[in-house]
Design a protein around this motif. Structure first.
Motif, PDB file in Angstrom:
ATOM      1  N   ASP A  68       0.851  -1.219  -0.097  1.00  0.00           N
ATOM      2  CA  ASP A  68      -0.147  -0.085   0.113  1.00  0.00           C
ATOM      3  C   ASP A  68       0.852   1.266  -0.227  1.00  0.00           C
ATOM      4  OD1 ASP A  68      -2.872  -1.106   0.146  1.00  0.00           O
ATOM      5  OD2 ASP A  68      -1.965  -1.961   1.999  1.00  0.00           O
ATOM      6  N   ARG A  74       3.558   1.681   2.380  1.00  0.00           N
ATOM      7  CA  ARG A  74       3.352   0.815   3.772  1.00  0.00           C
ATOM      8  C   ARG A  74       4.145  -0.352   3.623  1.00  0.00           C
ATOM      9  NH1 ARG A  74       0.085  -2.440   7.055  1.00  0.00           N
ATOM     10  NH2 ARG A  74      -1.274  -2.678   5.275  1.00  0.00           N
ATOM     11  N   HIS A  82      -3.085  -6.571   6.088  1.00  0.00           N
ATOM     12  CA  HIS A  82      -3.578  -5.285   5.315  1.00  0.00           C
ATOM     13  C   HIS A  82      -4.414  -4.436   6.075  1.00  0.00           C
ATOM     14  CE1 HIS A  82      -7.773  -7.281   4.631  1.00  0.00           C
ATOM     15  NE2 HIS A  82      -6.885  -8.419   5.166  1.00  0.00           N
ATOM     16  N   LEU A 129      -0.123  -0.005  -4.181  1.00  0.00           N
ATOM     17  CA  LEU A 129      -1.615  -0.291  -4.231  1.00  0.00           C
ATOM     18  C   LEU A 129      -2.204   0.785  -4.302  1.00  0.00           C
ATOM     19  CD1 LEU A 129      -1.511  -3.397  -2.209  1.00  0.00           C
ATOM     20  CD2 LEU A 129      -1.533  -3.493  -4.649  1.00  0.00           C
ATOM     21  N   HIS A 177     -10.997   0.937  -5.915  1.00  0.00           N
ATOM     22  CA  HIS A 177     -11.320  -0.467  -5.762  1.00  0.00           C
ATOM     23  C   HIS A 177     -12.539  -0.394  -6.772  1.00  0.00           C
ATOM     24  CE1 HIS A 177      -9.950   0.984  -1.684  1.00  0.00           C
ATOM     25  NE2 HIS A 177      -9.306  -0.363  -1.728  1.00  0.00           N
ATOM     26  N   ARG A 187     -18.940  -4.467   3.472  1.00  0.00           N
ATOM     27  CA  ARG A 187     -17.971  -4.263   2.229  1.00  0.00           C
ATOM     28  C   ARG A 187     -17.791  -5.588   1.631  1.00  0.00           C
ATOM     29  NH1 ARG A 187     -11.859  -2.497   3.140  1.00  0.00           N
ATOM     30  NH2 ARG A 187     -11.404  -3.595   5.095  1.00  0.00           N
ATOM     31  N   TRP A 256      -7.606  -7.701  -1.024  1.00  0.00           N
ATOM     32  CA  TRP A 256      -7.201  -8.819  -0.114  1.00  0.00           C
ATOM     33  C   TRP A 256      -8.354  -9.473   0.649  1.00  0.00           C
ATOM     34  CZ3 TRP A 256      -3.853  -6.920  -2.924  1.00  0.00           C
ATOM     35  CH2 TRP A 256      -2.667  -6.818  -2.715  1.00  0.00           C
ATOM     36  N   GLU A 452     -10.791   2.828   7.631  1.00  0.00           N
ATOM     37  CA  GLU A 452     -11.379   1.446   6.608  1.00  0.00           C
ATOM     38  C   GLU A 452     -11.935   0.589   7.531  1.00  0.00           C
ATOM     39  OE1 GLU A 452      -7.851  -0.096   4.718  1.00  0.00           O
ATOM     40  OE2 GLU A 452      -9.010  -2.029   4.313  1.00  0.00           O
TER      41      GLU A 452
HETATM   42  C1  BGC Z   1      -7.800  -2.719   1.337  1.00  0.00           C
HETATM   43  C2  BGC Z   1      -6.908  -2.286  -0.157  1.00  0.00           C
HETATM   44  C3  BGC Z   1      -5.535  -2.592   0.492  1.00  0.00           C
HETATM   45  C4  BGC Z   1      -5.445  -4.052   0.758  1.00  0.00           C
HETATM   46  C5  BGC Z   1      -3.970  -4.522   0.934  1.00  0.00           C
HETATM   47  C6  BGC Z   1      -7.592  -4.081   1.617  1.00  0.00           C
HETATM   48  O1  BGC Z   1      -7.966  -4.108   3.057  1.00  0.00           O
HETATM   49  O2  BGC Z   1      -9.239  -2.570   0.739  1.00  0.00           O
HETATM   50  O3  BGC Z   1      -7.272  -0.957  -0.386  1.00  0.00           O
HETATM   51  O4  BGC Z   1      -4.746  -2.253  -0.874  1.00  0.00           O
HETATM   52  O5  BGC Z   1      -6.300  -4.158   1.881  1.00  0.00           O
HETATM   53  O6  BGC Z   1      -3.580  -3.709   2.154  1.00  0.00           O
END
Ligand code: BGC
Length: 791
Positions: A68, A74, A82, A129, A177, A187, A256, A452
């Motif tokens: 990411d 990251r 993730h 990402l 996404h 989600r 992921w 998130e």
């Molecule tokens: C997120 C993505 C992220 C992926 C990897 C998922 O939870 O929706 O945006 O790139 O994890 O960390």
């Protein structure tokens, strides 16, 4: 070798190959799918662990790393998650998308992408990402801080710039996404129920632009379902639209854990399941091919794309060890300064005089909120606080009082003790404000309220912060509010304070950038990419968000964001596109011409003040009498222009013809309607400075008539109308009453919705099905088929 014994490897072993690449030794092996065993093919299309693809040492395929995203790297050196929980390597935390969008400036966003891409090279990361360009459908979406706008043009243009910038380093981006992931609630399962027009015109439009103009190496499919089908299994989405219509030639990677059924996904066009590691779903693929459940060519297609990706990644530059962390911090500060939106500035309270006695209030001044939580959470290389940076610039004493506690404690006891603290903290802050020339109050959303993984329940700032503000402004009316937040917040005090600076989330150098703007070292130029509503009840998705029982209905259709506020004539607190400067800009008369099919708008803009400044000039398009429902105004173009004090710049904005098209559900394609378009040149969606009209030709192509076509639709086609007239005249002998029926207005308004196929036998009409079919066939063949003119 049998299918099951070909070795595949995880990241470490794959790195040996990477090492040989770094040594400069050319790898003569460019395997194609036919060089791989079935076992290897299945293995290559799922991850080795949380961040890596698998290596296939036998055929020289190395493992590549993804990280990411989107506003910095990251990279996790050890382990992996993730959700932003574990540690990661320090990286520059640039302003997240919520702020970046407010710059409305593609080349600035591109520079951020370049810097992130450069850090990826240094960290030996092959794919970043991001960017995330989902539409901010509701202010409640917990992840809005990771997205650019409520408008698809802004998301598309700036998303493309970010991809371009990242990829200019020879590493890949992952556009995410895909698609219609506009909420966090449920989600991983929810089905977004969207009609074709909003799906195309609002939710896919930005993706289409980025794919077509910036060619991301990968696209990340989202968790959710769209009209009942998981994005990871949606052949229409991943293959017909993404590859077929838009020409995408890269890899589709799953979000992921987004894979519901790997085989169905693969056949639909999903190339890479992430994360991976167990090999369990690889075995499913092998078994399904063995059992003849699907054609191995689907697997080969995914493998070919994966091989291509790994090959591209293998050509990326080797780390140099020469990353200039300070330089990236400086860039982060410059960019953050360009993302700050001055919402209000009565009586020129801002900029602050360097020798003013300033009381800084609010814990966010000392401990900044600068990014959102979850997978995008970056471990910054440095972190500026606004308080320290203001003190560094000020020439008089800057006092400080935290004013409130920034914590996320829950429970009644914690609340009671907070309440007690709150009184004392507020009193202290009021004292500081009373003794100062000006109070600068930093308010914002606590970390725990947005992330998130979940959505917000309201858009209010914490009550103790609002109480603090009331008390401070009673003590000192010269009170400036600085906001830190990811999702949009209600501003019930907007009329009561003279100045509001919207910092949203500014990244690691946001403190310095805020100080620059407050003292006028940087003249603010950001504009809102999202409407600031008075109440959540005023917003488009209210009542339809986040849905229930696995479904969310996009009942507002195309009227998302400002489109809704304009159509419903609802007053927002601050409209989309709004943002002030320390100077003022006056606009002259706009002119419009057509160049290569696109509309070119030119307008003189004058910086009428005494400071150099930057204006974001916007163009909104309208078409009165459109055949389909439209928003009163739709953003069709924008430019960010630097204009020195007193100077006039001729600003040119190109409105692409494609951006005027609507999705024609009858033809299942984009189509520009013909007609007189108004182009409003504006300083915000509610501040139109000049309007120019232009006749635009319709796109060729017509909707074929059928027995289901209404009389009104048939008569709207001049050639078909002529045929109908001739047919009626032919019957007039038998039925004299119908001779003039087409000229009878009342009759025609009654009959215009009548499908022509049903005229057979209606009211004694002497017309047969055969005759109607013949008329339809001739009309559809067109006048050219008759050798005549089409008038
Ligand atoms: C997120 C993505 C992220 C992926 C990897 C998922 O939870 O929706 O945006 O790139 O994890 O960390």
């Amino acid at each position: 070798m049998t299918n099951h014994d070909a070795p595949v490897a995880g990241h470490d072993e794959g790195q040996k190959d990477a090492a040989s690449r770094r040594s400069g030794a050319a790898d003569p092996r460019h395997p194609s799918p036919s060089d791989l065993t079935r076992h290897e093919k299945a293995a290559l299309t799922s991850g080795a662990d949380v961040w890596h693809t698998k290596a296939l040492p036998r055929v020289g395929v190395e493992s590549i790393m993804m990280t990411d995203g989107p506003h910095g790297l990251r990279k996790q050196a050890v382990g992996g998650d993730h959700l932003g929980l574990g540690d990661s390597e320090p990286a520059t935390c640039f302003p997240p998308a919520v702020a970046l969008g407010a710059s409305f400036h593609a080349s600035l966003v591109r520079r951020v992408g370049e810097a992130i891409g450069a850090e990826a090279v240094e960290e030996d990361v092959a794919i970043v990402l991001g960017p995330g360009i989902n539409i901010k459908r509701s202010p409640l979406c917990g992840r809005n801080f990771e997205y650019l706008s409520e408008d698809p043009l802004v998301s598309g243009v700036l998303g493309a710039a970010m991809v371009d910038g990242i990829q200019s380093n020879g590493v890949g981006a992952s556009l995410k996404h895909f698609a219609a992931n506009n909420q966090e609630t449920d989600r991983m399962r929810v089905s977004a129920e969207i009609a074709p027009r909003p799906l195309r015109e609002i939710y896919l439009r930005g993706f289409e632009r980025v794919v077509k103009t910036a060619s991301p190496w990968t696209v990340m499919c989202s968790y959710n379902r769209i009209n009942g089908v998981y994005a990871s299994e949606d052949r229409w989405l991943l293959t017909d639209v993404l590859r077929g219509e838009w020409g995408f030639d890269g890899v589709v990677v799953s979000d992921w854990g987004a894979v519901n059924d790997r085989v169905t996904g693969l056949v639909a066009g999903l190339d890479l399941e992430m994360p991976g590691g167990s090999g369990h779903t690889d075995a499913q693929i092998e078994r399904a091919v063995d059992a003849g459940e699907f054609d191995e060519s689907s697997l080969d297609a995914a493998v070919a794309r994966m091989l291509d990706l790994v090959r591209r990644a293998a050509n990326r530059p080797a780390p140099t060890g020469a990353l200039d962390v300070d330089e990236h911090h400086r860039l982060a500060r410059e960019v953050a300064g360009r993302c700050i939106v001055l919402l209000k500035n009565d009586d020129d309270v801002l900029p602050l005089a360097r020798d003013a006695r300033i009381a800084v209030i609010g814990a966010f001044a000392e401990h900044p909120r600068y990014q959102g939580a979850g997978s995008s959470q970056i471990n910054p290389t440095r972190l500026d606080s606004a308080l320290e940076e203001m003190r560094a610039l000020a020439e008089a004493e800057v006092t400080y009082a935290p004013g409130f506690v920034r914590d996320s404690e829950r429970g009644a006891a914690a609340a009671a003790s907070r309440e007690k603290d709150a009184d004392a903290l507020r009193d202290e802050a009021v004292g500081r404000a009373a003794d100062a020339d000006v109070a600068v109050v930093f308010l914002g959303l606590p970390e725990a309220t947005e992330s998130e993984g979940f959505d917000r329940e309201h858009i209010d700032l914490p009550a103790d912060q609002l109480r603090l503000l009331d008390a401070v402004r009673a003590a000192n009316p010269r009170t400036v509010v600085v906001l830190s937040h990811g999702g949009v917040v209600a501003l019930p005090f907007a009329d009561d304070v003279p100045a509001i600076v919207d910092g949203s989330l500014l990244g690691q150098a946001g403190g310095g950038a805020t100080a620059d703007v407050l003292f006028g070292l940087v003249n603010p130029s950001g504009k809102l990419t999202e409407t600031v509503p008075q109440r959540i009840e005023d917003t488009a998705a209210f009542g339809n968000f986040p849905g229930e029982d696995g479904h969310v209905v996009y009942g507002e259709g195309i009227l998302v964001g400002y489109r809704w506020f304009d159509a419903r004539q609802i007053e927002p607190t601050f409209p989309f596109g709004h943002g002030l400067s320390y100077t003022t800009f006056s606009y002259g008369d706009a002119q419009a011409t057509v160049r290569n099919g696109d509309v070119v708008i030119r307008v003189p803009v004058t910086n009428a003040g005494a400071r150099d400044g930057r204006e974001i000039v916007q163009v909104y398009a309208s078409l009165a009498n459109s055949r389909v429902a439209r928003a009163p105004r739709e953003l069709a173009g924008f430019e960010s222009v630097e204009i020195p004090a007193g100077a006039t710049r001729e600003v040119e904005i190109v409105v692409r013809r494609d951006d005027l098209a609507v999705w024609d559900v009858r033809l299942d394609r984009w189509r520009v309607e013909g007609g007189q378009y108004d182009f409003h040149v504006a300083a915000s969606s509610r501040d139109i400075r000049s309007t120019v009209s232009l006749q635009i030709d319709v796109d060729p192509g017509r909707v074929p008539l059928s027995r289901e076509s209404s009389l009104g639709e048939v008569l709207a086609d001049p050639f078909a109308a002529q045929l109908v007239r001739q047919t009626i005249q032919a019957f007039a002998d038998q039925m004299p009453g119908i001779a003039n029926v087409l000229d009878d207005e009342v009759m025609m308004s009654l009959m215009s919705s009548f499908p022509i196929g049903r005229l057979v036998g209606y009211g004694g009409m002497p017309i047969t099905t055969e005759k109607i079919d013949e008329l339809i066939a001739v009309a559809n063949a067109g006048p050219d088929a008759l050798g005549g003119d089409r008038s």
